[in-house]
Design a protein around this motif. Structure first.
Motif, PDB file in Angstrom:
ATOM      1  N   LYS A  61       1.971   7.304  -0.418  1.00 59.80           N
ATOM      2  CA  LYS A  61       0.823   8.265  -0.597  1.00 59.80           C
ATOM      3  C   LYS A  61       0.847   9.184  -1.835  1.00 59.80           C
ATOM      4  CE  LYS A  61       1.503  11.091   3.055  1.00 59.80           C
ATOM      5  NZ  LYS A  61       2.077  12.017   4.071  1.00 59.80           N
ATOM      6  N   ILE A  62       1.879   9.144  -2.654  1.00 58.22           N
ATOM      7  CA  ILE A  62       1.958   9.989  -4.022  1.00 58.22           C
ATOM      8  C   ILE A  62       1.432   8.879  -4.955  1.00 58.22           C
ATOM      9  CG2 ILE A  62       3.546  11.506  -3.127  1.00 58.22           C
ATOM     10  CD1 ILE A  62       5.557  10.083  -4.776  1.00 58.22           C
ATOM     11  N   GLN A  63       0.901   7.626  -4.687  1.00 57.08           N
ATOM     12  CA  GLN A  63       0.887   6.662  -5.841  1.00 57.08           C
ATOM     13  C   GLN A  63      -0.430   7.218  -6.805  1.00 57.08           C
ATOM     14  OE1 GLN A  63       1.815   4.108  -7.590  1.00 57.08           O
ATOM     15  NE2 GLN A  63       3.820   4.335  -6.478  1.00 57.08           N
ATOM     16  N   PRO A  64      -1.497   7.985  -6.014  1.00 61.67           N
ATOM     17  CA  PRO A  64      -2.907   8.201  -6.723  1.00 61.67           C
ATOM     18  C   PRO A  64      -2.167   9.409  -7.691  1.00 61.67           C
ATOM     19  CG  PRO A  64      -3.432   7.979  -4.720  1.00 61.67           C
ATOM     20  CD  PRO A  64      -1.884   7.860  -4.734  1.00 61.67           C
ATOM     21  N   MET A  76       4.795  -3.950   2.934  1.00 58.00           N
ATOM     22  CA  MET A  76       4.556  -2.523   2.607  1.00 58.00           C
ATOM     23  C   MET A  76       3.634  -2.687   1.096  1.00 58.00           C
ATOM     24  SD  MET A  76       5.962  -0.258   3.700  1.00 58.00           S
ATOM     25  CE  MET A  76       6.396   0.970   2.652  1.00 58.00           C
ATOM     26  N   GLN A  77       3.499  -3.779   0.486  1.00 50.59           N
ATOM     27  CA  GLN A  77       2.916  -3.987  -0.680  1.00 50.59           C
ATOM     28  C   GLN A  77       1.362  -4.351  -0.405  1.00 50.59           C
ATOM     29  OE1 GLN A  77       3.670  -3.147  -3.792  1.00 50.59           O
ATOM     30  NE2 GLN A  77       5.361  -2.414  -2.859  1.00 50.59           N
ATOM     31  N   LEU A  78       1.052  -4.565   0.895  1.00 50.95           N
ATOM     32  CA  LEU A  78      -0.307  -5.152   1.313  1.00 50.95           C
ATOM     33  C   LEU A  78      -1.042  -4.167   1.493  1.00 50.95           C
ATOM     34  CD1 LEU A  78       0.309  -7.967   4.051  1.00 50.95           C
ATOM     35  CD2 LEU A  78      -0.443  -8.184   1.683  1.00 50.95           C
ATOM     36  N   ASN A  79      -0.380  -2.812   1.758  1.00 50.33           N
ATOM     37  CA  ASN A  79      -0.989  -1.411   1.881  1.00 50.33           C
ATOM     38  C   ASN A  79      -1.225  -0.671   0.297  1.00 50.33           C
ATOM     39  OD1 ASN A  79      -1.216  -1.915   4.697  1.00 50.33           O
ATOM     40  ND2 ASN A  79       0.891  -1.225   5.008  1.00 50.33           N
ATOM     41  N   GLN A  80      -0.621  -1.343  -0.554  1.00 53.74           N
ATOM     42  CA  GLN A  80      -0.670  -0.681  -1.601  1.00 53.74           C
ATOM     43  C   GLN A  80      -2.018  -0.608  -2.449  1.00 53.74           C
ATOM     44  OE1 GLN A  80      -0.051   1.389  -4.378  1.00 53.74           O
ATOM     45  NE2 GLN A  80       2.282   0.938  -3.860  1.00 53.74           N
ATOM     46  N   LYS A  81      -2.498   0.368  -2.915  1.00 55.15           N
ATOM     47  CA  LYS A  81      -4.004   0.391  -3.434  1.00 55.15           C
ATOM     48  C   LYS A  81      -3.909  -0.032  -5.064  1.00 55.15           C
ATOM     49  CE  LYS A  81      -5.625   4.031  -0.570  1.00 55.15           C
ATOM     50  NZ  LYS A  81      -5.956   5.378  -0.253  1.00 55.15           N
ATOM     51  N   ASN A  82      -3.017  -0.023  -5.388  1.00 55.84           N
ATOM     52  CA  ASN A  82      -2.851  -0.542  -6.871  1.00 55.84           C
ATOM     53  C   ASN A  82      -2.505  -1.805  -6.905  1.00 55.84           C
ATOM     54  OD1 ASN A  82      -1.792  -0.952  -9.705  1.00 55.84           O
ATOM     55  ND2 ASN A  82      -0.781   1.157  -9.851  1.00 55.84           N
ATOM     56  N   SER A  83      -3.714  -2.663  -7.493  1.00 57.25           N
ATOM     57  CA  SER A  83      -3.650  -4.138  -7.209  1.00 57.25           C
ATOM     58  C   SER A  83      -2.749  -4.781  -8.096  1.00 57.25           C
ATOM     59  CB  SER A  83      -5.101  -4.626  -7.591  1.00 57.25           C
ATOM     60  OG  SER A  83      -5.595  -4.266  -8.791  1.00 57.25           O
TER      61      SER A  83
END
Length: 256
Positions: A54-57, A166-173
């Motif tokens: 959630k805090i990645q952006p 978990m990484q499949l939901n990661q937006k940072n490709s």
């Protein structure tokens, strides 16, 4: 101290074997009990990973803003982690707690012949011998090797399935790709470890990892549903306030 811990693992297996009448079932029961005990930690680990997503952006914004000021970047990142209640160590606790069991079970199964003699250590005839490793089973023929190969694949694949999911939901490709590559390398490493491990260890770790995947997915769904509900409530709140205001305007003022 370690010998006492190993003896405890052996006593648990021996007790549940006397109840179930099968060594494989005894291992499964011990695995289920352990997963129940550490389920709160598993949920906390999943929650921590979800918070990190959630805090990645915001994290990427900080990295771009303070790219030339590393001390300030570290300070702002720590503030962000504190606000999100993210603790990197939380994600490692379930794995750390299981490692002593893994090692003790590995040693206990290798010592079973010395402890109990040459008895039947099969798993309902699905796996002929739980103290035999895949490498030894292969030398006895491909037909003997098949159940061990299945356990080996589950052992290696299920270990890092939670990380992959978990990484499949990661937006940072780019970060997702890096983590998936690392997971692939670690899976190969687990195959190497499992190749010479007793089948009982593969059974324990494979089932434990699969249960962990199920717990992770359930926790993720609960948290996503909760966040979606809270977001919907926030969107509905201004509308509700506006309706109340309009209703107040429509009411006639009382004459004194």
């Amino acid at each position: 101290m370690w010998e006492a811990f190993k003896n405890l693992v052996f006593d648990l297996l021996n007790f549940f074997y006397s109840v179930a009448g099968d060594w494989g079932m005894a291992i499964l029961i011990v695995t289920l009990i352990l997963r129940v005990i550490i389920s709160p930690l598993t949920h906390a680990s999943t929650k921590s990973s979800y918070q990190m997503q959630k805090i990645q952006p915001k994290l990427q914004e900080l990295q771009a803003k303070y790219a030339d000021d590393q001390p300030r970047l570290q300070e702002e990142m720590q503030k962000l982690y504190a606000e999100a209640k993210f603790n990197p160590l939380t994600g490692c606790l379930p794995l750390f707690l299981q490692m002593p069991i893994f090692i003790a079970l590995f040693q206990v199964l290798n010592e079973m012949s010395a402890r109990l003699g040459d008895v039947n250590y099969s798993f309902y005839h699905l796996v002929p011998n739980l103290i035999t490793s895949p490498s030894v089973a292969l030398s006895e023929g491909f037909g003997q090797f098949v159940p061990y190969a299945i356990l080996l694949v589950v052992f290696a694949g299920a270990t890092f399935a939670p990380m992959v999911l978990m990484q499949l939901n990661q937006k940072n490709s780019s970060q997702r790709t890096q983590m998936l590559i690392m997971s692939a390398f670690m899976t190969v490493f687990m195959l190497w470890i499992g190749w010479s491990s007793p089948a009982g260890v593969l059974l324990y770790w494979g089932l434990s990892s699969l249960i962990g995947v199920a717990q992770q997915q359930i926790s993720m769904k609960v948290m996503k549903d909760r966040d979606a509900r809270l977001e919907a409530e926030k969107e509905d709140e201004p509308v509700a306030i506006e309706v109340v205001r309009k209703e107040k305007k429509k009411r006639p003022t009382k004459k004194r």
